[in-house]
Design a protein around this motif. Structure first.
Motif, PDB file in Angstrom:
ATOM      1  N   SER A 118       0.826  -1.215   0.000  1.00  0.00           N
ATOM      2  CA  SER A 118       0.000   0.000   0.000  1.00  0.00           C
ATOM      3  C   SER A 118       0.857   1.262   0.000  1.00  0.00           C
ATOM      4  N   LEU A 119       2.063   1.186   0.563  1.00  0.00           N
ATOM      5  CA  LEU A 119       2.945   2.359   0.634  1.00  0.00           C
ATOM      6  C   LEU A 119       3.829   2.519  -0.594  1.00  0.00           C
ATOM      7  N   THR A 120       3.762   1.537  -1.503  1.00  0.00           N
ATOM      8  CA  THR A 120       4.524   1.622  -2.749  1.00  0.00           C
ATOM      9  C   THR A 120       3.753   2.464  -3.751  1.00  0.00           C
ATOM     10  N   ILE A 121       4.390   3.512  -4.268  1.00  0.00           N
ATOM     11  CA  ILE A 121       3.722   4.386  -5.234  1.00  0.00           C
ATOM     12  C   ILE A 121       3.690   3.691  -6.596  1.00  0.00           C
ATOM     13  N   HIS A 122       2.505   3.516  -7.120  1.00  0.00           N
ATOM     14  CA  HIS A 122       2.318   2.867  -8.420  1.00  0.00           C
ATOM     15  C   HIS A 122       1.992   3.922  -9.482  1.00  0.00           C
ATOM     16  N   ALA A 123       2.566   3.767 -10.644  1.00  0.00           N
ATOM     17  CA  ALA A 123       2.326   4.719 -11.733  1.00  0.00           C
ATOM     18  C   ALA A 123       0.850   4.720 -12.127  1.00  0.00           C
ATOM     19  N   HIS A 124       0.374   5.887 -12.531  1.00  0.00           N
ATOM     20  CA  HIS A 124      -1.031   6.041 -12.945  1.00  0.00           C
ATOM     21  C   HIS A 124      -1.082   6.579 -14.368  1.00  0.00           C
ATOM     22  N   PRO A 125      -1.972   6.100 -15.187  1.00  0.00           N
ATOM     23  CA  PRO A 125      -2.903   4.988 -14.964  1.00  0.00           C
ATOM     24  C   PRO A 125      -2.276   3.667 -15.453  1.00  0.00           C
ATOM     25  N   THR A 126      -2.246   2.684 -14.598  1.00  0.00           N
ATOM     26  CA  THR A 126      -1.718   1.373 -14.964  1.00  0.00           C
ATOM     27  C   THR A 126      -2.574   0.274 -14.341  1.00  0.00           C
ATOM     28  N   ILE A 127      -2.472  -0.907 -14.924  1.00  0.00           N
ATOM     29  CA  ILE A 127      -3.149  -2.068 -14.358  1.00  0.00           C
ATOM     30  C   ILE A 127      -2.545  -2.417 -12.997  1.00  0.00           C
ATOM     31  N   SER A 128      -1.244  -2.138 -12.821  1.00  0.00           N
ATOM     32  CA  SER A 128      -0.584  -2.487 -11.563  1.00  0.00           C
ATOM     33  C   SER A 128      -1.175  -1.755 -10.358  1.00  0.00           C
ATOM     34  N   GLU A 129      -1.876  -0.652 -10.591  1.00  0.00           N
ATOM     35  CA  GLU A 129      -2.520   0.053  -9.480  1.00  0.00           C
ATOM     36  C   GLU A 129      -3.543  -0.819  -8.757  1.00  0.00           C
ATOM     37  N   THR A 130      -4.039  -1.845  -9.444  1.00  0.00           N
ATOM     38  CA  THR A 130      -5.001  -2.735  -8.787  1.00  0.00           C
ATOM     39  C   THR A 130      -4.362  -3.438  -7.591  1.00  0.00           C
ATOM     40  N   ILE A 131      -3.046  -3.647  -7.628  1.00  0.00           N
ATOM     41  CA  ILE A 131      -2.344  -4.237  -6.491  1.00  0.00           C
ATOM     42  C   ILE A 131      -2.406  -3.296  -5.295  1.00  0.00           C
ATOM     43  N   MET A 132      -2.110  -2.029  -5.528  1.00  0.00           N
ATOM     44  CA  MET A 132      -2.172  -1.024  -4.461  1.00  0.00           C
ATOM     45  C   MET A 132      -3.592  -0.899  -3.923  1.00  0.00           C
ATOM     46  N   ASP A 133      -4.563  -0.870  -4.827  1.00  0.00           N
ATOM     47  CA  ASP A 133      -5.953  -0.738  -4.403  1.00  0.00           C
ATOM     48  C   ASP A 133      -6.408  -1.936  -3.585  1.00  0.00           C
ATOM     49  N   ALA A 134      -5.970  -3.132  -3.986  1.00  0.00           N
ATOM     50  CA  ALA A 134      -6.340  -4.329  -3.232  1.00  0.00           C
ATOM     51  C   ALA A 134      -5.705  -4.319  -1.849  1.00  0.00           C
ATOM     52  N   SER A 135      -4.475  -3.787  -1.758  1.00  0.00           N
ATOM     53  CA  SER A 135      -3.814  -3.727  -0.455  1.00  0.00           C
ATOM     54  C   SER A 135      -4.502  -2.716   0.458  1.00  0.00           C
ATOM     55  N   GLU A 136      -4.936  -1.592  -0.097  1.00  0.00           N
ATOM     56  CA  GLU A 136      -5.662  -0.606   0.707  1.00  0.00           C
ATOM     57  C   GLU A 136      -7.016  -1.158   1.152  1.00  0.00           C
ATOM     58  N   LEU A 137      -7.639  -1.952   0.296  1.00  0.00           N
ATOM     59  CA  LEU A 137      -8.875  -2.608   0.659  1.00  0.00           C
ATOM     60  C   LEU A 137      -8.636  -3.562   1.836  1.00  0.00           C
ATOM     61  N   SER A 138      -7.520  -4.265   1.805  1.00  0.00           N
ATOM     62  CA  SER A 138      -7.183  -5.198   2.890  1.00  0.00           C
ATOM     63  C   SER A 138      -6.993  -4.457   4.204  1.00  0.00           C
ATOM     64  N   LEU A 139      -6.461  -3.214   4.125  1.00  0.00           N
ATOM     65  CA  LEU A 139      -6.251  -2.407   5.341  1.00  0.00           C
ATOM     66  C   LEU A 139      -7.519  -1.719   5.813  1.00  0.00           C
ATOM     67  N   GLY A 140      -8.585  -1.862   5.036  1.00  0.00           N
ATOM     68  CA  GLY A 140      -9.848  -1.206   5.398  1.00  0.00           C
ATOM     69  C   GLY A 140      -9.888   0.258   5.023  1.00  0.00           C
ATOM     70  N   LEU A 141      -8.990   0.659   4.096  1.00  0.00           N
ATOM     71  CA  LEU A 141      -8.904   2.069   3.687  1.00  0.00           C
ATOM     72  C   LEU A 141      -8.957   2.208   2.170  1.00  0.00           C
ATOM     73  N   PRO A 142      -9.965   1.642   1.520  1.00  0.00           N
ATOM     74  CA  PRO A 142     -10.018   1.688   0.051  1.00  0.00           C
ATOM     75  C   PRO A 142     -10.367   3.087  -0.458  1.00  0.00           C
ATOM     76  N   ILE A 143      -9.750   3.477  -1.552  1.00  0.00           N
ATOM     77  CA  ILE A 143     -10.048   4.759  -2.181  1.00  0.00           C
ATOM     78  C   ILE A 143     -11.000   4.582  -3.362  1.00  0.00           C
ATOM     79  N   HIS A 144     -10.751   3.581  -4.178  1.00  0.00           N
ATOM     80  CA  HIS A 144     -11.454   3.485  -5.464  1.00  0.00           C
ATOM     81  C   HIS A 144     -12.561   2.449  -5.500  1.00  0.00           C
ATOM     82  N   ILE A 145     -13.015   2.031  -4.352  1.00  0.00           N
ATOM     83  CA  ILE A 145     -14.138   1.089  -4.301  1.00  0.00           C
ATOM     84  C   ILE A 145     -14.889   1.289  -2.996  1.00  0.00           C
TER      85      ILE A 145
END
Length: 468
Positions: free
Chosen positions: A441-468
């Motif tokens: 979640s703390l790794t900055i992912h380039a935007h817009p990329t498919i790899s951002e789904t990894i960051m988003d899934a990790s934020e979801l796991s932490l209970g802090l989702p931005i895009h869902i």
């Protein structure tokens, strides 16, 4: 037959030049060993010549052909889209396969690896002979690496030849079949079924189990099944193939479903029911190398066989028959021969299926993690909420993270969707490095990329989702 009078002396010998063999040879040479590699067919082995690489080339061609016919929603109109399949095959053979195999041969020569053409047979623990046509030569060696790979399994009633083809035959067809029957809905069968479905072939998959692609989770399989349905691919599960009968115009395939015999006609029948190791014609019993009941070489965590100076890697050893596994093991074996304290210690091996959409998995699935006693948390982020996926008009799929609930340790992950084969690499690194969810979640992912789904899934796991 011309036979060498004396056995020539070699230091390190590698048998097979696929992704295991050529990598082992180059790495051993880099580490100061004098290396020779034996290859009876083409440099690059099955993967480069008739497997991984040419299949991906045809998959790409199929995508291009399909996109040319279905891009009207983007405002791109085409008419009378045609494919020159002979030209497609020529591009695959010359520009893709040819370039890679010649490149590998150049790398072997650059690293001063001697290339010996022919089939190798062990005479005893430190000697083998190589037969090439009417010529034969014996060699003694200090160390050997067996990297002979595997071959397709032939089943009763479906002897290869004519219109009964294996994966090599399917990759080298001269024309696009109107109808194709695929026996076996695993990785290879599903990928090649997708190739020809995209090229307009009417495809039927006969699968003996209750589902295709059984190595993947059900929600991943469903994406591929739904895509197949859109292309009118018929999938018959719990079907047992019985016999193939060639006719004047094609082949009749007889199979049994629910105790009833059924017949289907096609131009070709492709058999993809697994592979067996190429260990039966090497004379391994003469060298005292032990095999298991499946014909696999028994090895330790350094790749050593029962004869400590004879190593084995890749498809001839236990584990998934994957090119990247062979390459990894190749480096370990080469380093051990060079005197380094190396051993096979991977935590996870990624597996990818290049279907539509792509499927990839690494580490533990949810079910596997629970079986091992972990308290599991699962986080699933949909591609439909990713800007790059939307811009590509490929929103089917998701990223799933499997973590230990209390610590956030990443146990595994799955990716289904566009670019899954590339995106899974980050999850593989996370599993191997024993990262936790905050590391992602703390790794900055380039935007817009498919790899951002990894960051988003990790934020979801932490209970802090931005895009869902």
């Amino acid at each position: 037959m011309v036979v060498g009078d004396l056995a020539l002396e070699l230091d390190t010998i590698v048998i097979g030049s696929g992704p295991g063999g050529y990598v082992a040879a180059i790495r051993a040479a880099q580490l100061g060993k004098k290396v020779a590699i034996i290859e009876k067919d083409n440099i690059g082995g099955v993967c480069l010549n008739v497997g991984c690489i040419p299949s991906k080339a045809l998959i790409n061609a199929g995508h291009r052909y399909l996109e040319a016919q279905t891009s009207e929603q983007f405002g791109i109109k085409t008419s009378k889209v045609e494919i020159d399949f002979a030209k497609t095959q020529k591009w695959k053979d010359e520009q893709v396969v040819g370039q890679l195999t010649s490149g590998v041969e150049m790398l072997l020569k650059k690293n001063k690896v001697e290339i010996i053409k022919g089939s190798a047979f062990f005479n005893d623990t430190n000697q083998l002979r190589v037969v090439n046509g009417d010529d034969a030569q014996s060699y003694t060696f200090k160390n050997a690496i067996i990297a002979t790979g595997s071959r397709p399994i032939e089943i009763k009633g479906f002897k290869f030849g004519g219109r009964v083809i294996d994966s090599t035959g399917a990759l080298n067809l001269k024309e696009i079949p109107k109808k194709l029957v695929v026996i076996g809905g695993g990785y290879i069968g599903s990928e090649l079924a997708g190739v020809y479905a995209n090229l307009g072939t009417e495809v039927t998959i006969l699968e003996g189990e209750s589902k295709i692609l059984s190595a993947f989770d059900n929600d991943m399989i469903k994406l591929v099944v739904d895509n197949f349905k859109q292309k009118n691919v018929e999938i018959v599960t719990n079907a047992m193939a019985k016999e193939a009968k060639e006719t004047d115009n094609g082949v009749e395939v007889v199979y049994e479903k629910d105790g009833k015999a059924e017949t289907i006609e096609a131009d070709y029948v492709l058999v993809t029911v697994g592979r067996r190791p190429n260990t039966d014609d090497l004379g391994l019993q003469m060298a005292g190398v032990e095999l298991d009941e499946r014909g696999l070489v028994k090895v330790d965590n350094q790749g050593r066989s029962s004869q400590k100076h004879i190593f084995a890697i890749g498809d001839v050893t236990k584990g998934p028959a994957l090119a990247h596994k062979a390459s990894y093991e190749a480096k370990v074996a080469a380093e051990v021969i060079a005197g380094k304290n190396a051993e096979i210690d991977y935590v996870a091996i990624p597996a990818v299926c290049f279907t539509d959409p792509e499927l990839a998995t690494v580490g533990l699935t949810e079910a596997q993690a629970k079986e091992q006693g972990f308290t599991v948390k699962v986080s699933k982020f949909p591609f439909g909420a990713n800007g790059r996926a939307l811009s590509l008009n490929q929103t089917e799929g998701f990223v799933r993270l499997v973590t230990e609930k209390d610590t956030g340790l990443i146990l595994g992950g799955q990716v289904a969707g566009v670019g899954a084969s590339d995106v899974v690499a980050e999850l593989g690194l996370a599993v191997e490095a024993r990262m936790n969810i905050e590391d992602l979640s703390l790794t900055i992912h380039a935007h817009p990329t498919i790899s951002e789904t990894i960051m988003d899934a990790s934020e979801l796991s932490l209970g802090l989702p931005i895009h869902i």
